[in-house]
Design a protein around this motif. Structure first.
Motif, short mmCIF file in Angstrom:
data_model
loop_
_atom_site.label_atom_id
_atom_site.label_comp_id
_atom_site.label_asym_id
_atom_site.label_seq_id
_atom_site.Cartn_x
_atom_site.Cartn_y
_atom_site.Cartn_z
N GLN A 193 0.82 -1.20 0.00
CA GLN A 193 0.00 0.00 0.00
C GLN A 193 0.86 1.26 0.00
O GLN A 193 0.55 2.23 -0.68
CB GLN A 193 -0.93 -0.01 1.22
CG GLN A 193 -2.01 1.05 1.18
CD GLN A 193 -3.05 0.85 2.26
OE1 GLN A 193 -2.93 -0.04 3.11
NE2 GLN A 193 -4.07 1.67 2.25
N HIS A 197 0.97 3.89 -3.10
CA HIS A 197 0.69 5.32 -2.91
C HIS A 197 1.81 6.18 -3.50
O HIS A 197 1.54 7.20 -4.15
CB HIS A 197 0.52 5.61 -1.42
CG HIS A 197 0.21 7.04 -1.13
ND1 HIS A 197 -0.97 7.65 -1.49
CD2 HIS A 197 0.96 8.01 -0.51
CE1 HIS A 197 -0.95 8.92 -1.11
NE2 HIS A 197 0.20 9.16 -0.52
N ASP A 198 3.04 5.77 -3.27
CA ASP A 198 4.17 6.51 -3.85
C ASP A 198 4.12 6.46 -5.37
O ASP A 198 4.42 7.46 -6.04
CB ASP A 198 5.49 5.92 -3.35
CG ASP A 198 5.68 6.13 -1.85
OD1 ASP A 198 5.03 7.03 -1.30
OD2 ASP A 198 6.47 5.39 -1.24
N GLY A 200 1.43 6.22 -7.20
CA GLY A 200 0.36 7.12 -7.64
C GLY A 200 0.78 8.58 -7.61
O GLY A 200 0.43 9.36 -8.51
N LYS A 201 1.54 8.96 -6.59
CA LYS A 201 2.02 10.34 -6.52
C LYS A 201 3.00 10.63 -7.65
O LYS A 201 2.97 11.73 -8.24
CB LYS A 201 2.69 10.58 -5.16
CG LYS A 201 1.71 10.60 -3.99
CD LYS A 201 2.43 10.80 -2.67
CE LYS A 201 3.12 12.15 -2.62
NZ LYS A 201 3.75 12.40 -1.30
N GLU A 260 -8.31 12.84 -8.77
CA GLU A 260 -8.34 11.96 -7.60
C GLU A 260 -8.71 10.53 -7.99
O GLU A 260 -8.09 9.56 -7.52
CB GLU A 260 -9.33 12.50 -6.58
CG GLU A 260 -9.39 11.69 -5.29
CD GLU A 260 -10.37 12.26 -4.29
OE1 GLU A 260 -10.44 11.73 -3.17
OE2 GLU A 260 -11.06 13.24 -4.63
N GLN A 263 -5.79 8.86 -9.82
CA GLN A 263 -4.70 8.47 -8.91
C GLN A 263 -5.10 7.25 -8.08
O GLN A 263 -4.28 6.34 -7.89
CB GLN A 263 -4.36 9.63 -7.99
CG GLN A 263 -3.17 9.31 -7.06
CD GLN A 263 -2.74 10.52 -6.25
OE1 GLN A 263 -3.16 11.64 -6.51
NE2 GLN A 263 -1.90 10.29 -5.26
N GLU A 264 -6.34 7.21 -7.58
CA GLU A 264 -6.79 6.05 -6.81
C GLU A 264 -6.78 4.78 -7.65
O GLU A 264 -6.38 3.71 -7.18
CB GLU A 264 -8.20 6.31 -6.26
CG GLU A 264 -8.25 7.35 -5.15
CD GLU A 264 -9.68 7.59 -4.68
OE1 GLU A 264 -10.60 7.01 -5.29
OE2 GLU A 264 -9.85 8.34 -3.72
N GLU A 267 -3.21 3.68 -8.07
CA GLU A 267 -2.70 3.10 -6.83
C GLU A 267 -3.25 1.69 -6.62
O GLU A 267 -2.53 0.77 -6.21
CB GLU A 267 -3.04 3.98 -5.65
CG GLU A 267 -2.29 5.30 -5.61
CD GLU A 267 -2.67 6.15 -4.42
OE1 GLU A 267 -3.44 5.65 -3.57
OE2 GLU A 267 -2.22 7.30 -4.32
#
Length: 302
Positions: A193, A197-198, A200-201, A260, A263-264, A267
């Motif tokens: 996770q 997340h990294d 996705g950023k 958003e 990105q989700e 991720e």
């Protein structure tokens, strides 16, 4: 403590448990003759259900005033105590008794375990209801020695507490086993996770960089290479093409295009790929989490 346990049993409509030798029926049930039984109208059939958790038999009885009321029966309880509970629950019960198929009254001191798999008729006022008790679970209840109704009720309360304690121990063992199996999966999930997340950023920053390059490229063509009159239709087609890409994204994902959401989604896809690469079964993880939640809810109810 005993008074509190008896009060709890009365409020939850759990019938008493006692074992007696054969005695005469209680005064309020003696006048129930076979003629009264034959004259009564037939009501609905009662369906006793054996609870695998406690070993008790639960049966819903339609009472004249209070309506449907659930009673819990144990093999160590007697027929008279069951009828006492019905009388106590509804003041509208004037006459009550139990008869076999031939219309012969059954004594109130008869243990309920002797009525297993035997069709009987419960007569309440002018209505009679047919029911047949299933076989009780022998692991939960044991016959109680001859004694007073108070000792029978205390025995039933103790049996209920023992059943709850056994159920609690079983649930705690299952919860501990599930947590042990979940621990390595939780470690993998937390690691994947964070990395997802990294990722996705990073994708979001890459998108910002592409938009910046596009802005600079169009600005140079507009002010240095060509004129706005020439670049205006170009920017129009670029904008329209971008909107078409957004529409394609919606048709594929069935979700509106927002930064958003994109990105989700990125991720989530990265998380699944990383978890699969490390041998983590997402389906097994979800099953264990559902089981854990279910067992914890059952433990809270106890």
């Amino acid at each position: 403590m005993a008074a509190r346990l008896l009060l709890l049993a009365a409020r939850t409509r759990v019938p008493a448990v006692a074992g007696r030798n054969f005695m005469a029926a209680p005064t309020w049930a003696r006048f129930m003759s076979s003629g009264t039984f034959q004259a009564a109208s037939q009501g609905t059939e009662l369906v006793p259900v054996l609870s695998e958790d406690t070993g008790f038999v639960r049966m819903v009885v339609p009472l004249p005033s209070t309506g449907n009321t659930r009673f819990s029966l144990t093999p160590s309880s007697t027929l008279g105590l069951f009828l006492d509970d019905i009388k106590r629950e509804d003041d509208g019960v004037v006459s009550i008794g139990v008869f076999n198929e031939e219309g012969i009254a059954i004594a109130s001191n008869t243990p309920l375990s002797e009525l297993e798999a035997e069709p009987v008729q419960l007569l309440i006022n002018d209505r009679k209801y047919t029911f047949e008790l299933p076989e009780f679970a022998t692991a939960v209840s044991t016959p109680v020695a001859s004694g007073s109704p108070l000792s029978g009720r205390l025995e039933q309360t103790l049996q209920l507490l023992e059943a709850q304690h056994s159920k609690r121990q079983h649930l705690m063992a299952e919860i501990s086993q599930i947590k042990d199996e979940l621990k390595p999966l939780e470690d993998i999930r937390a690691e994947c996770q964070v990395k997802a997340h990294d990722s996705g950023k990073k994708l979001a920053w890459v998108g910002l960089g592409v938009m910046g390059l596009q802005f600079g490229f169009l600005a140079r063509l507009t002010w240095f290479e060509y004129s706005w009159d020439l670049m205006e239709p170009v920017t129009y087609f670029i904008t329209t093409g971008t909107q078409m890409l957004f529409m394609c994204y919606y048709l594929i994902s069935q979700r509106e295009y927002t930064y958003e959401v994109v990105q989700e989604r990125a991720e989530l896809k990265s998380f699944y790929n990383r978890a699969k690469a490390q041998g983590m079964s997402i389906e097994r993880y979800n099953q264990l989490k559902d089981k854990l939640s279910d067992y914890e809810n059952q433990l809270k109810q106890l």
